[in-house]
Design a protein around this motif. Structure first.
Motif, PDB file in Angstrom:
ATOM      1  N   ASP A  46     -19.996  -7.394  -3.495  1.00  0.00           N
ATOM      2  CA  ASP A  46     -19.015  -5.592  -3.525  1.00  0.00           C
ATOM      3  C   ASP A  46     -17.875  -6.147  -2.920  1.00  0.00           C
ATOM      4  N   VAL A  47     -17.083  -7.285  -2.089  1.00  0.00           N
ATOM      5  CA  VAL A  47     -16.072  -7.005  -1.329  1.00  0.00           C
ATOM      6  C   VAL A  47     -15.618  -7.915  -2.445  1.00  0.00           C
ATOM      7  N   CYS A  48     -15.972  -8.265  -3.205  1.00  0.00           N
ATOM      8  CA  CYS A  48     -14.730  -9.170  -4.263  1.00  0.00           C
ATOM      9  C   CYS A  48     -14.507  -8.341  -5.057  1.00  0.00           C
ATOM     10  N   LEU A  49     -15.257  -7.539  -5.573  1.00  0.00           N
ATOM     11  CA  LEU A  49     -14.806  -6.754  -6.448  1.00  0.00           C
ATOM     12  C   LEU A  49     -13.196  -5.932  -5.953  1.00  0.00           C
ATOM     13  N   ALA A  50     -13.327  -5.537  -4.513  1.00  0.00           N
ATOM     14  CA  ALA A  50     -12.376  -4.931  -3.510  1.00  0.00           C
ATOM     15  C   ALA A  50     -11.466  -5.960  -3.719  1.00  0.00           C
ATOM     16  N   LEU A  51     -11.426  -7.228  -3.732  1.00  0.00           N
ATOM     17  CA  LEU A  51     -10.796  -8.157  -3.928  1.00  0.00           C
ATOM     18  C   LEU A  51      -9.635  -8.663  -4.743  1.00  0.00           C
ATOM     19  N   GLY A  52     -10.805  -8.269  -6.174  1.00  0.00           N
ATOM     20  CA  GLY A  52      -9.955  -8.377  -7.823  1.00  0.00           C
ATOM     21  C   GLY A  52      -9.105  -7.692  -7.781  1.00  0.00           C
ATOM     22  N   ASN A  53      -8.017  -7.016  -6.726  1.00  0.00           N
ATOM     23  CA  ASN A  53      -6.760  -6.375  -7.391  1.00  0.00           C
ATOM     24  C   ASN A  53      -5.623  -7.128  -6.536  1.00  0.00           C
ATOM     25  N   PRO A  54      -4.610  -7.699  -7.171  1.00  0.00           N
ATOM     26  CA  PRO A  54      -4.025  -8.325  -6.621  1.00  0.00           C
ATOM     27  C   PRO A  54      -2.547  -7.471  -5.421  1.00  0.00           C
ATOM     28  N   ARG A  55      -2.700  -6.036  -6.175  1.00  0.00           N
ATOM     29  CA  ARG A  55      -1.898  -5.130  -4.247  1.00  0.00           C
ATOM     30  C   ARG A  55      -2.687  -5.554  -3.268  1.00  0.00           C
ATOM     31  N   ARG A  56      -3.871  -5.216  -3.551  1.00  0.00           N
ATOM     32  CA  ARG A  56      -4.879  -5.110  -2.129  1.00  0.00           C
ATOM     33  C   ARG A  56      -4.969  -6.798  -1.788  1.00  0.00           C
ATOM     34  N   LEU A  57      -5.245  -7.425  -2.339  1.00  0.00           N
ATOM     35  CA  LEU A  57      -4.410  -9.090  -2.070  1.00  0.00           C
ATOM     36  C   LEU A  57      -3.366  -8.856  -0.946  1.00  0.00           C
ATOM     37  N   ARG A  58      -2.323  -8.413  -1.698  1.00  0.00           N
ATOM     38  CA  ARG A  58      -0.890  -8.496  -0.838  1.00  0.00           C
ATOM     39  C   ARG A  58      -1.206  -7.638   0.511  1.00  0.00           C
ATOM     40  N   ILE A  59      -1.363  -6.819   0.469  1.00  0.00           N
ATOM     41  CA  ILE A  59      -1.466  -5.545   1.731  1.00  0.00           C
ATOM     42  C   ILE A  59      -2.402  -6.685   2.600  1.00  0.00           C
ATOM     43  N   LEU A  60      -3.772  -7.058   2.541  1.00  0.00           N
ATOM     44  CA  LEU A  60      -4.658  -8.178   3.134  1.00  0.00           C
ATOM     45  C   LEU A  60      -3.364  -9.204   3.691  1.00  0.00           C
ATOM     46  N   ASN A  61      -2.617  -9.247   3.090  1.00  0.00           N
ATOM     47  CA  ASN A  61      -1.997 -10.527   3.150  1.00  0.00           C
ATOM     48  C   ASN A  61      -0.553 -10.499   4.317  1.00  0.00           C
ATOM     49  N   LEU A  62      -0.349  -8.778   4.134  1.00  0.00           N
ATOM     50  CA  LEU A  62       0.509  -7.934   4.970  1.00  0.00           C
ATOM     51  C   LEU A  62      -0.124  -7.754   6.487  1.00  0.00           C
ATOM     52  N   LEU A  63      -1.755  -7.535   6.397  1.00  0.00           N
ATOM     53  CA  LEU A  63      -1.890  -6.945   7.586  1.00  0.00           C
ATOM     54  C   LEU A  63      -2.553  -8.081   8.052  1.00  0.00           C
ATOM     55  N   LYS A  64      -2.601  -9.956   7.549  1.00  0.00           N
ATOM     56  CA  LYS A  64      -2.904 -10.456   8.897  1.00  0.00           C
ATOM     57  C   LYS A  64      -1.772 -11.266   9.862  1.00  0.00           C
ATOM     58  N   GLU A  65      -1.164 -10.446   9.655  1.00  0.00           N
ATOM     59  CA  GLU A  65       0.743 -10.299  11.293  1.00  0.00           C
ATOM     60  C   GLU A  65      -0.015  -9.476  11.995  1.00  0.00           C
ATOM     61  N   GLY A  66      -0.677  -8.626  11.544  1.00  0.00           N
ATOM     62  CA  GLY A  66      -1.423  -7.925  12.334  1.00  0.00           C
ATOM     63  C   GLY A  66      -1.285  -6.221  11.969  1.00  0.00           C
ATOM     64  N   GLU A  67      -1.538  -5.089  12.817  1.00  0.00           N
ATOM     65  CA  GLU A  67      -1.283  -3.854  13.064  1.00  0.00           C
ATOM     66  C   GLU A  67       0.040  -3.640  12.291  1.00  0.00           C
ATOM     67  N   ARG A  68       0.182  -2.687  10.696  1.00  0.00           N
ATOM     68  CA  ARG A  68       1.160  -2.513   9.944  1.00  0.00           C
ATOM     69  C   ARG A  68       1.127  -0.652   9.510  1.00  0.00           C
ATOM     70  N   SER A  69       1.669   0.302   9.795  1.00  0.00           N
ATOM     71  CA  SER A  69       1.555   1.547   9.395  1.00  0.00           C
ATOM     72  C   SER A  69       1.828   1.665   7.988  1.00  0.00           C
ATOM     73  N   VAL A  70       1.112   2.690   7.139  1.00  0.00           N
ATOM     74  CA  VAL A  70       1.403   2.583   5.714  1.00  0.00           C
ATOM     75  C   VAL A  70       3.360   2.906   5.080  1.00  0.00           C
ATOM     76  N   SER A  71       4.162   3.028   5.950  1.00  0.00           N
ATOM     77  CA  SER A  71       4.770   3.220   5.764  1.00  0.00           C
ATOM     78  C   SER A  71       5.512   1.975   5.806  1.00  0.00           C
ATOM     79  N   PHE A  72       5.420   0.605   6.075  1.00  0.00           N
ATOM     80  CA  PHE A  72       5.631  -0.281   5.963  1.00  0.00           C
ATOM     81  C   PHE A  72       5.128  -0.684   4.631  1.00  0.00           C
ATOM     82  N   LEU A  73       3.594  -0.517   4.774  1.00  0.00           N
ATOM     83  CA  LEU A  73       2.994  -1.081   3.443  1.00  0.00           C
ATOM     84  C   LEU A  73       3.870  -0.516   2.652  1.00  0.00           C
TER      85      LEU A  73
END
Length: 145
Positions: A46-73
């Motif tokens: 189920d989680v892998c389905l959520a990871l099956g989208n390049p934009r979601r992976l990009r979002i997760l990659n950006l969040l690895k640096e810490g908390e981000r605002s929606v406007s930044f994302l």
């Protein structure tokens, strides 16, 4: 009328009791671990389905640096607000991100740094696979000349 004929939605506490009894019986028969493992595999899929989208992976990659605002994302991922909201909703629903609101600004962060580690490991595996394919292709071209 037997117990199996009682609608479980009428007696939620009974349904829970039956569930506990079923777990206990499965553990006695040695099925508990198998059922638990299968449940984990189902959750993982189920989680892998959520990871099956390049934009979601990009979002997760950006969040690895810490908390981000929606406007930044929104600015970095370069998608419209409705799509961003949908992607963040999926990630939150699957337990990959948490949100908090400060005034009118909503911030997101990973629920665990291990999410980023898992994504990074998968990217490394894919890079290694691509490098190996390139090496084989190069070798084949060289031997055919």
């Amino acid at each position: 009328m037997g117990l199996s004929d009682i609608p479980v939605d009428i007696f939620p506490h009974l349904a829970y009791s039956f569930y506990i009894m079923k777990l206990s019986n499965n553990e006695i028969r040695g099925e508990g671990m198998i059922d638990q493992e299968m449940e984990i595999f189902e959750l993982q899929a189920d989680v892998c389905l959520a990871l099956g989208n390049p934009r979601r992976l990009r979002i997760l990659n950006l969040l690895k640096e810490g908390e981000r605002s929606v406007s930044f994302l929104l600015e970095v991922v370069n998608i419209n607000k409705a799509n961003m909201s949908q992607h963040l909703s999926v990630l939150k629903q699957k337990g990959l991100v948490l949100s908090r609101k400060e005034g009118t600004t909503v911030y997101y962060r990973l629920t665990s740094p291990r999410i980023s580690e898992a994504c990074s490991i998968m990217r490394d595996v894919l890079r290694e696979t691509l490098q190996e394919k390139e090496r084989i292709a190069k070798h084949m071209r060289a031997s055919s000349e």
